[in-house]
Design a protein around this motif. Structure first.
Motif, PDB file in Angstrom:
ATOM      1  N   VAL A 149      37.027  58.842  34.316  1.00 13.34           N
ATOM      2  CA  VAL A 149      37.844  57.913  33.632  1.00 13.34           C
ATOM      3  C   VAL A 149      39.213  57.815  34.623  1.00 13.34           C
ATOM      4  O   VAL A 149      40.016  56.398  34.348  1.00 13.34           O
ATOM      5  N   ARG A 150      39.695  58.523  35.322  1.00 11.68           N
ATOM      6  CA  ARG A 150      40.743  58.353  35.895  1.00 11.68           C
ATOM      7  C   ARG A 150      40.590  57.593  37.290  1.00 11.68           C
ATOM      8  O   ARG A 150      41.199  56.576  37.537  1.00 11.68           O
ATOM      9  N   LYS A 151      39.335  57.652  37.695  1.00 13.03           N
ATOM     10  CA  LYS A 151      39.038  56.701  38.765  1.00 13.03           C
ATOM     11  C   LYS A 151      38.870  55.333  38.813  1.00 13.03           C
ATOM     12  O   LYS A 151      39.067  54.168  39.224  1.00 13.03           O
ATOM     13  N   MET A 152      37.984  55.309  37.511  1.00 15.13           N
ATOM     14  CA  MET A 152      37.506  53.757  36.865  1.00 15.13           C
ATOM     15  C   MET A 152      38.911  53.085  36.718  1.00 15.13           C
ATOM     16  O   MET A 152      38.996  51.767  36.907  1.00 15.13           O
ATOM     17  N   VAL A 153      39.728  53.747  35.828  1.00 12.00           N
ATOM     18  CA  VAL A 153      41.280  53.166  35.476  1.00 12.00           C
ATOM     19  C   VAL A 153      41.841  52.672  36.518  1.00 12.00           C
ATOM     20  O   VAL A 153      42.445  51.643  36.675  1.00 12.00           O
ATOM     21  N   ALA A 154      41.924  53.487  37.671  1.00 15.90           N
ATOM     22  CA  ALA A 154      42.868  53.318  38.784  1.00 15.90           C
ATOM     23  C   ALA A 154      41.967  52.082  39.472  1.00 15.90           C
ATOM     24  O   ALA A 154      42.815  51.206  39.838  1.00 15.90           O
ATOM     25  N   GLN A 155      40.729  52.098  39.645  1.00 12.24           N
ATOM     26  CA  GLN A 155      40.406  51.071  40.427  1.00 12.24           C
ATOM     27  C   GLN A 155      40.224  49.631  39.478  1.00 12.24           C
ATOM     28  O   GLN A 155      40.649  48.637  40.212  1.00 12.24           O
ATOM     29  N   MET A 156      40.103  49.654  38.335  1.00  7.62           N
ATOM     30  CA  MET A 156      40.676  48.768  37.503  1.00  7.62           C
ATOM     31  C   MET A 156      41.933  48.018  37.625  1.00  7.62           C
ATOM     32  O   MET A 156      42.289  46.755  37.945  1.00  7.62           O
ATOM     33  N   ASP A 157      42.882  48.942  37.779  1.00  8.20           N
ATOM     34  CA  ASP A 157      44.361  48.336  38.172  1.00  8.20           C
ATOM     35  C   ASP A 157      44.557  47.950  39.421  1.00  8.20           C
ATOM     36  O   ASP A 157      45.238  46.761  39.750  1.00  8.20           O
ATOM     37  N   ILE A 158      43.799  48.394  40.289  1.00  3.28           N
ATOM     38  CA  ILE A 158      44.057  48.041  41.915  1.00  3.28           C
ATOM     39  C   ILE A 158      43.322  46.584  41.795  1.00  3.28           C
ATOM     40  O   ILE A 158      43.662  45.813  42.631  1.00  3.28           O
ATOM     41  N   GLU A 159      42.124  46.242  41.311  1.00  3.09           N
ATOM     42  CA  GLU A 159      41.492  44.979  41.235  1.00  3.09           C
ATOM     43  C   GLU A 159      42.461  43.867  40.645  1.00  3.09           C
ATOM     44  O   GLU A 159      41.925  42.691  40.892  1.00  3.09           O
ATOM     45  N   GLY A 160      43.251  44.027  40.104  1.00  7.22           N
ATOM     46  CA  GLY A 160      44.383  42.957  39.393  1.00  7.22           C
ATOM     47  C   GLY A 160      43.790  42.465  38.125  1.00  7.22           C
ATOM     48  O   GLY A 160      44.336  41.446  37.883  1.00  7.22           O
ATOM     49  N   PHE A 161      43.146  43.275  37.428  1.00  4.44           N
ATOM     50  CA  PHE A 161      43.133  42.906  35.936  1.00  4.44           C
ATOM     51  C   PHE A 161      44.446  43.280  35.143  1.00  4.44           C
ATOM     52  O   PHE A 161      45.088  43.998  35.527  1.00  4.44           O
ATOM     53  N   GLY A 162      44.293  42.597  34.278  1.00  2.00           N
ATOM     54  CA  GLY A 162      45.864  42.614  33.434  1.00  2.00           C
ATOM     55  C   GLY A 162      45.720  43.801  32.700  1.00  2.00           C
ATOM     56  O   GLY A 162      44.570  44.664  32.675  1.00  2.00           O
ATOM     57  N   ASN A 163      46.789  43.927  31.725  1.00  2.00           N
ATOM     58  CA  ASN A 163      46.697  45.129  30.830  1.00  2.00           C
ATOM     59  C   ASN A 163      46.549  44.812  29.766  1.00  2.00           C
ATOM     60  O   ASN A 163      46.557  43.843  29.219  1.00  2.00           O
ATOM     61  N   CYS A 164      45.905  45.757  28.818  1.00  2.00           N
ATOM     62  CA  CYS A 164      45.420  45.554  27.415  1.00  2.00           C
ATOM     63  C   CYS A 164      46.469  45.487  26.593  1.00  2.00           C
ATOM     64  O   CYS A 164      47.375  46.457  26.684  1.00  2.00           O
ATOM     65  N   THR A 165      46.687  44.784  25.760  1.00  2.00           N
ATOM     66  CA  THR A 165      47.706  44.592  24.720  1.00  2.00           C
ATOM     67  C   THR A 165      47.047  44.401  23.299  1.00  2.00           C
ATOM     68  O   THR A 165      47.794  43.937  22.426  1.00  2.00           O
ATOM     69  N   ASN A 166      45.723  44.677  23.031  1.00  2.00           N
ATOM     70  CA  ASN A 166      45.268  44.824  21.707  1.00  2.00           C
ATOM     71  C   ASN A 166      45.119  43.558  21.072  1.00  2.00           C
ATOM     72  O   ASN A 166      45.241  43.348  19.854  1.00  2.00           O
ATOM     73  N   TYR A 167      44.621  42.566  21.814  1.00  2.00           N
ATOM     74  CA  TYR A 167      44.417  41.187  21.322  1.00  2.00           C
ATOM     75  C   TYR A 167      42.963  41.152  20.673  1.00  2.00           C
ATOM     76  O   TYR A 167      42.849  40.363  19.586  1.00  2.00           O
ATOM     77  N   TYR A 168      42.259  41.789  21.090  1.00  2.00           N
ATOM     78  CA  TYR A 168      40.754  42.002  20.594  1.00  2.00           C
ATOM     79  C   TYR A 168      40.086  40.851  20.799  1.00  2.00           C
ATOM     80  O   TYR A 168      39.084  40.287  20.079  1.00  2.00           O
ATOM     81  N   GLU A 169      40.274  39.757  21.660  1.00  3.65           N
ATOM     82  CA  GLU A 169      39.650  38.645  22.065  1.00  3.65           C
ATOM     83  C   GLU A 169      38.219  39.040  22.695  1.00  3.65           C
ATOM     84  O   GLU A 169      37.143  38.390  22.568  1.00  3.65           O
ATOM     85  N   CYS A 170      38.472  40.089  23.574  1.00  6.52           N
ATOM     86  CA  CYS A 170      37.286  40.499  24.398  1.00  6.52           C
ATOM     87  C   CYS A 170      36.114  40.931  23.228  1.00  6.52           C
ATOM     88  O   CYS A 170      35.086  40.566  23.315  1.00  6.52           O
ATOM     89  N   GLU A 171      36.227  41.450  22.311  1.00  3.99           N
ATOM     90  CA  GLU A 171      35.401  41.991  21.166  1.00  3.99           C
ATOM     91  C   GLU A 171      34.735  40.912  20.558  1.00  3.99           C
ATOM     92  O   GLU A 171      33.387  40.562  20.308  1.00  3.99           O
ATOM     93  N   ALA A 172      35.575  39.648  20.276  1.00  2.00           N
ATOM     94  CA  ALA A 172      35.091  38.571  19.697  1.00  2.00           C
ATOM     95  C   ALA A 172      34.027  37.972  20.500  1.00  2.00           C
ATOM     96  O   ALA A 172      33.179  37.105  19.999  1.00  2.00           O
ATOM     97  N   VAL A 173      34.119  38.084  21.736  1.00  2.00           N
ATOM     98  CA  VAL A 173      33.236  37.136  22.542  1.00  2.00           C
ATOM     99  C   VAL A 173      32.175  37.924  23.303  1.00  2.00           C
ATOM    100  O   VAL A 173      31.066  37.414  23.859  1.00  2.00           O
ATOM    101  N   CYS A 174      32.161  39.302  22.988  1.00  2.00           N
ATOM    102  CA  CYS A 174      31.227  39.959  23.856  1.00  2.00           C
ATOM    103  C   CYS A 174      29.702  39.871  23.343  1.00  2.00           C
ATOM    104  O   CYS A 174      29.526  39.853  22.022  1.00  2.00           O
ATOM    105  N   PRO A 175      28.842  39.273  24.417  1.00  2.00           N
ATOM    106  CA  PRO A 175      27.591  38.942  23.998  1.00  2.00           C
ATOM    107  C   PRO A 175      26.853  40.226  23.003  1.00  2.00           C
ATOM    108  O   PRO A 175      25.690  40.010  22.288  1.00  2.00           O
ATOM    109  N   LYS A 176      27.209  41.424  23.607  1.00  2.00           N
ATOM    110  CA  LYS A 176      26.550  42.636  23.065  1.00  2.00           C
ATOM    111  C   LYS A 176      27.171  43.203  22.048  1.00  2.00           C
ATOM    112  O   LYS A 176      27.147  44.477  21.543  1.00  2.00           O
ATOM    113  N   GLU A 177      28.350  42.581  21.391  1.00  2.00           N
ATOM    114  CA  GLU A 177      29.236  42.935  20.433  1.00  2.00           C
ATOM    115  C   GLU A 177      29.862  44.192  20.615  1.00  2.00           C
ATOM    116  O   GLU A 177      29.658  45.121  19.799  1.00  2.00           O
TER     117      GLU A 177
END
Ligand code: FES
Lengths: 246, 241
Positions: free
Chosen positions: A199-227
């Motif tokens: 979890v430490r490494k994956m989160v660190a890599q996620m941050d390095i890649e320039g993805f934004g920070n989660c602010t609990n909008y939950y838009e992701c869940e709404a569009v996920c094709p695998k729900e």
């Protein structure tokens, strides 16, 4: 059915890109969205116009290659459905459809509607695996796992890594993807060995890649094709705190 | 086609708990909840105005006399406020830059309006806090309050509040600020449980309802005072001014 398409065209990653308007005529409503684009491309080729580039592979909703933001929603907004599974009957004759690539700093456009999602692969390389000793292939049922636990792991393992969560998130955060991988592996006994490190490494890599920070909008869940549910994100937050004190 | 290339891993060392996206979220949640508890305490303190001048002024004096406690709470609140605001702004811009090219068609499927306006409701609350401190704590904007004393010679907080809210503008600003605060809380409260990993599919909608209930209590609990003053239910005691 006849449709008007507004399609993002971009020659390469350096090009500025623009919207182009095409007509899609005589579209069969049983076609998938990608088949509709195939028809449009045939037509473009005949007219000696460069066809529209888009990603696809399995065309049956299991590989995660197809993408596209259709009228502002990744995979078109039909619940639990990838673009390749989306049927044209979900649209009406005469509709205008805007098609854009997945947009995120971590997903640079390669051409037209194709984006480079290898940032997700690098997150996986950082920890999205379990280590096993070399030698004979382990027996499938050597480790007893309770049905409830394997079901829980499977909920998260359903992620096909398409990146729609990133595309939908107003912050372009990859938390749903990363949390699906983290909670899938942390739930199973095979994944417990590298649990904190992962979890430490994956989160660190996620941050390095320039993805934004989660602010609990939950838009992701709404569009996920695998729900995939945002409970995975809650679980990853928990895992991350656990890793801190361990 | 692009090929998959592993980026060198060492750069990961730069991501510490505090600088990580999850760490920052957790700090926002913790500082936010501490400030929330302060707000609840503040509300309960304020509501004593309904008991009367003597009660409110006694309470205010008691707080002043507990100066060590008062100042430590003030200090903790100040630190929380600075962290919460600073990171809120930083997260806002980081998130903005995570999508340098915006969508032409933007469709929101389920994100609530309150979740999408946190930076604005938060900014509103911050500006109000600054004004509020200048108004009632440091007594800069209305220096005439400083000379108010009750019959026991204590600082007359009661009359100060009544005088302040008899001004329609001050009350209006107050109502807007309390609305921002409550609306902020409708997202903040369910969000807190998600961030601290205490959420799942079953609890999600319940926390959302809790957020609204708390927001309504906070809004009513604060706004009822200027409302009562404007409606002349609470009046200035005899002999003041
Ligand atoms: S093409 Fe494989 S999931 Fe759509």
């Amino acid at each position: 059915m006849n449709l008007t398409l507004r399609v993002w065209r971009q020659k390469n990653s350096q090009d500025k890109g623009h919207l182009e308007i095409y007509q899609a005529n005589d579209i069969n409503e049983d076609m998938s969205f990608l088949e509709m684009l195939d028809v449009v491309n045939e037509d473009l080729i005949k007219k000696d116009i460069e066809p529209i580039h888009f990603d696809h592979d399995c065309r049956e909703g299991i590989c995660g290659a197809c993408s596209l933001v259709i009228n502002g929603i990744p995979h078109g907004g039909k619940k639990g459905c990838t673009t390749c599974e989306l049927r044209m009957r979900n649209f009406k004759d005469g509709d205008t459809i805007t098609i854009e690539p997945f947009r995120a700093k971590a997903f640079p456009v390669i051409r037209d509607l194709m984006v480079d999602r290898s940032s997700l692969d690098r997150v996986m390389q950082a920890g999205g695996f379990v280590s096993v000793n070399t030698g004979g292939v382990p027996d499938a049922n050597a480790i007893p796992i309770h049905k409830e636990i394997s079901d829980k792991a499977m909920d998260a393992a359903a992620c096909i890594g398409c990146g729609a969560c990133v595309a939908a998130c107003p912050n372009a955060s990859a938390m749903l993807f990363v949390s699906a991988k983290v909670s899938h592996l942390a739930t199973l006994p095979q994944g417990k060995v590298e649990r904190e490190q992962r979890v430490r490494k994956m989160v660190a890599q996620m941050d390095i890649e320039g993805f934004g920070n989660c602010t609990n909008y939950y838009e992701c869940e709404a569009v996920c094709p695998k729900e995939i549910s945002v409970k995975s994100i809650a679980m990853m937050n928990r895992e991350y705190m656990r890793a801190l004190v361990k | 086609m692009s090929t998959v290339q592993a980026k060198p891993v060492p750069s990961q060392a730069k991501v510490t708990f505090i600088s990580s996206s999850i760490g920052k979220k957790i700090f926002q949640a913790v500082t936010g909840s501490l400030m929330f508890f302060f707000v609840v305490g503040h509300m309960l303190g304020n509501l004593q105005i309904f008991i009367g001048q003597d009660q409110l002024n006694t309470y205010a004096q008691a707080l002043k006399d507990l100066s060590a406690l008062l100042w430590s709470v003030r200090f903790v609140m100040f630190v929380c406020l600075v962290i919460h605001v600073w990171w809120g702004i930083q997260l806002y811009f980081e998130n903005l830059f995570s999508r340098p090219i915006r969508y032409i068609v933007n469709t929101t499927v389920q994100a609530s309006l309150s979740s999408r306006t946190m930076i604005f409701t938060g900014g509103g609350i911050f500006l109000y806090v600054v004004y509020h401190l200048l108004h009632y704590t440091f007594i800069v904007t209305n220096p005439q309050y400083a000379g108010l004393h009750d019959s026991l010679g204590r600082h007359d907080v009661y009359s100060m509040v009544v005088l302040g809210f008899q001004n329609g503008w001050i009350s209006t600003v107050y109502f807007i600020a309390m609305f921002s605060l409550s609306y902020h809380l409708t997202h903040a409260i369910p969000s807190l449980f998600q961030t601290l990993g205490l959420n799942n599919d079953k609890t999600k909608s319940k926390f959302e309802v809790l957020g609204w209930l708390v927001a309504i209590v906070i809004f009513v609990g604060f706004s009822v005072i200027p409302a009562a003053i404007l409606l002349k239910i609470i009046n200035l005691p005899e002999g003041v001014l």
